[in-house]
Design a protein around this motif. Structure first.
Motif, PDB file in Angstrom:
ATOM      1  N   ASP A 167       0.923  -1.348   0.038  1.00 52.45           N
ATOM      2  CA  ASP A 167      -0.081  -0.093   0.167  1.00 52.45           C
ATOM      3  C   ASP A 167       1.112   1.322  -0.093  1.00 52.45           C
ATOM      4  O   ASP A 167       1.743   1.555   1.045  1.00 52.45           O
ATOM      5  CB  ASP A 167      -0.971  -0.165   1.198  1.00 52.45           C
ATOM      6  CG  ASP A 167      -1.945   1.075   1.198  1.00 52.45           C
ATOM      7  OD1 ASP A 167      -2.162   1.493   0.091  1.00 52.45           O
ATOM      8  OD2 ASP A 167      -2.322   1.811   2.412  1.00 52.45           O
TER       9      ASP A 167
ATOM     10  N   ASN B  72       0.522  -8.497  -6.480  1.00 53.05           N
ATOM     11  CA  ASN B  72       0.163  -8.801  -5.297  1.00 53.05           C
ATOM     12  C   ASN B  72       0.223 -10.429  -4.886  1.00 53.05           C
ATOM     13  O   ASN B  72       0.456 -11.093  -5.733  1.00 53.05           O
ATOM     14  CB  ASN B  72      -1.647  -8.659  -5.072  1.00 53.05           C
ATOM     15  CG  ASN B  72      -1.720  -7.185  -5.419  1.00 53.05           C
ATOM     16  OD1 ASN B  72      -2.227  -6.775  -6.302  1.00 53.05           O
ATOM     17  ND2 ASN B  72      -1.597  -6.448  -4.243  1.00 53.05           N
TER      18      ASN B  72
ATOM     19  N   PRO C  77      -3.508 -10.138  -0.030  1.00 51.26           N
ATOM     20  CA  PRO C  77      -3.573  -9.135  -1.028  1.00 51.26           C
ATOM     21  C   PRO C  77      -3.054  -7.800  -0.530  1.00 51.26           C
ATOM     22  O   PRO C  77      -2.717  -6.925  -1.349  1.00 51.26           O
ATOM     23  CB  PRO C  77      -4.915  -8.919  -1.422  1.00 51.26           C
ATOM     24  CG  PRO C  77      -5.777  -9.423  -0.094  1.00 51.26           C
ATOM     25  CD  PRO C  77      -4.827 -10.402   0.312  1.00 51.26           C
ATOM     26  N   THR C  78      -2.698  -7.532   0.836  1.00 50.94           N
ATOM     27  CA  THR C  78      -1.953  -6.314   1.292  1.00 50.94           C
ATOM     28  C   THR C  78      -0.476  -6.586   1.112  1.00 50.94           C
ATOM     29  O   THR C  78       0.263  -5.511   1.105  1.00 50.94           O
ATOM     30  CB  THR C  78      -2.467  -6.218   2.598  1.00 50.94           C
ATOM     31  OG1 THR C  78      -1.811  -7.042   3.505  1.00 50.94           O
ATOM     32  CG2 THR C  78      -3.682  -5.942   2.964  1.00 50.94           C
TER      33      THR C  78
ATOM     34  N   GLY D 225       3.017  -8.064  -1.010  1.00 50.25           N
ATOM     35  CA  GLY D 225       3.480  -8.565  -2.552  1.00 50.25           C
ATOM     36  C   GLY D 225       4.716  -7.894  -2.939  1.00 50.25           C
ATOM     37  O   GLY D 225       5.451  -7.785  -2.152  1.00 50.25           O
TER      38      GLY D 225
END
Length: 400
Positions: free
Chosen positions: A76, A102, A107-108, A110
């Motif tokens: 992020d 990702n 998914p946060t 990667g």
């Protein structure tokens, strides 16, 4: 490794297992990007170093294991931070392209692939020092190498001017007037536009690209590629043409222009009427014919070519820089069209040299933000010599 092709975590894992994730002159692996000023400075050095020859930084891979292990990191805002470092911590700024991959497990988390294209403005500095890339690590460039690299940049400009001049003389010789512009993508693949040349719909694609690069100013002079409707194949490429009748390419009648898309990515724009004869038949007392330099056509062609280079970059995924060169002849004893348009009074200085040539370079960011700057770089010395620069200054001034 071609960073553009790496899209998934599985692909990264396969590259690692196959021994293809190894630090080289063109690839740097980072387990993570730390926080704070020191980490920002180190990444800025990496970007400055890779800008010399081009390369890729891969964040989220541990280079200290064998094979390198995947180490997904919080993504992020990471790509935005990296892009800010490239713009604000490197002098002058380097354009990069980032790809976020990702993790399938979270998914946060990667990986970030940072592609640093070869820069025409290299070498680049961080905190007052120039950097380049060794076999696997960054190195500070000694003064002698910096001087050599800056001299090479000037030589590259001279070489492109020579290319533009050679194209001009091949097309019409030295006796006929012609303007030639060359836009060269630095470090691009030799087959950058082969797919365009092979396409059964290349005419439609070329027409769409040129139309996307034209504006209202390109409708104010002729010949203009804004209204081009002819198509032709050229050695090593394809062309959009205007004013070429009965198979004649440049007949010397001030009607013809073309833009050639070569398979290597080079764009070549050639046009008649950059220098022409102007008559004032309805002026009393009678005025003699005058040889004029048609600034609107010259500036318009260059600005369109700069926008076209950006459009080609975006369509074919090229994020590197472009070099531009201008060569035109037949200027001896000419004056400014802009000043001659006043009909009466001083028409400004008489230009006393036959050939005018200039070269410059621009990053993709430059072309997206201010394509008119290419026209300013290539034409400002000529306009100042003609005395018409004040009339063009507002259009050519750098956008803030």
């Amino acid at each position: 490794m071609d960073a553009i092709q790496v899209r998934t975590e599985d692909e990264l894992q396969r590259l690692a297992l196959n021994g293809l994730l190894e630090e080289t002159h063109w690839l740097d692996l980072k387990r993570e990007l730390g926080s704070g000023n020191a980490a920002n400075k180190d990444l800025a050095k990496d970007i400055a170093a890779f800008a010399l020859d081009g390369g890729t930084i891969l964040i989220g891979v541990d280079e200290d294991t064998s094979p390198p292990g995947l180490w997904p990191v919080p993504v992020d805002g990471l790509a935005e931070r990296i892009e800010q470092i490239a713009r604000m911590r490197v002098d002058e700024a380097v354009q990069i392209r980032t790809t976020v991959i990702n993790s399938t497990s979270d998914p946060t988390l990667g990986y970030v692939v940072v592609h640093v294209p070869q820069s025409v403005r290299a070498p680049h500095m961080v905190d007052g020092r120039y950097y380049g890339r060794g076999d696997k690590t960054n190195r500070m460039l000694p003064n002698a190498e910096v001087v050599r690299l800056l001299d090479r940049r000037l030589a590259d400009r001279s070489d492109l001017r020579a290319d533009a001049r050679a194209i001009r003389t091949d097309l019409v010789g030295d006796d006929q007037r012609l303007l030639v512009l060359v836009a060269d993508p630095v470090g691009a693949r030799e087959d950058m536009l082969v797919a365009l040349s092979e396409s059964s719909t290349w005419q439609e694609t070329v027409l769409q690209l040129v139309h996307s690069a034209t504006d209202a100013q390109n409708q104010t002079y002729a010949p203009t590629l804004a209204q081009a409707s002819g198509f032709a194949r050229r050695p090593g490429g394809v062309a959009l043409t205007t004013g070429m009748y009965d198979g004649q390419r440049f007949s010397g009648n001030d009607h013809a222009a073309e833009i050639v898309f070569t398979e290597s990515g080079r764009l070549v724009l050639a046009s008649e009427r950059a220098v022409t004869t102007r008559s004032f038949q309805n002026v009393f007392p009678a005025q003699p014919d005058v040889t004029v330099i048609f600034e609107a056509l010259i500036v318009g062609h260059i600005s369109m070519l700069a926008r076209l280079a950006a459009a080609v970059s975006h369509q074919w995924g090229y994020t590197g820089s472009w070099r531009f060169a201008l060569s035109m002849n037949g200027l001896t004893d000419s004056v400014s069209w802009t000043l001659a348009d006043q009909h009466f009074g001083d028409r400004g200085p008489i230009y006393t040299e036959n050939i005018y040539e200039r070269a410059t370079e621009a990053s993709l960011d430059d072309l997206d933000d201010d394509p008119g700057q290419v026209a300013a770089d290539l034409t400002a010395p000529l306009l100042r010599s003609l005395g018409s620069y004040p009339a063009w200054a507002k259009r050519l001034q750098r956008q803030s």
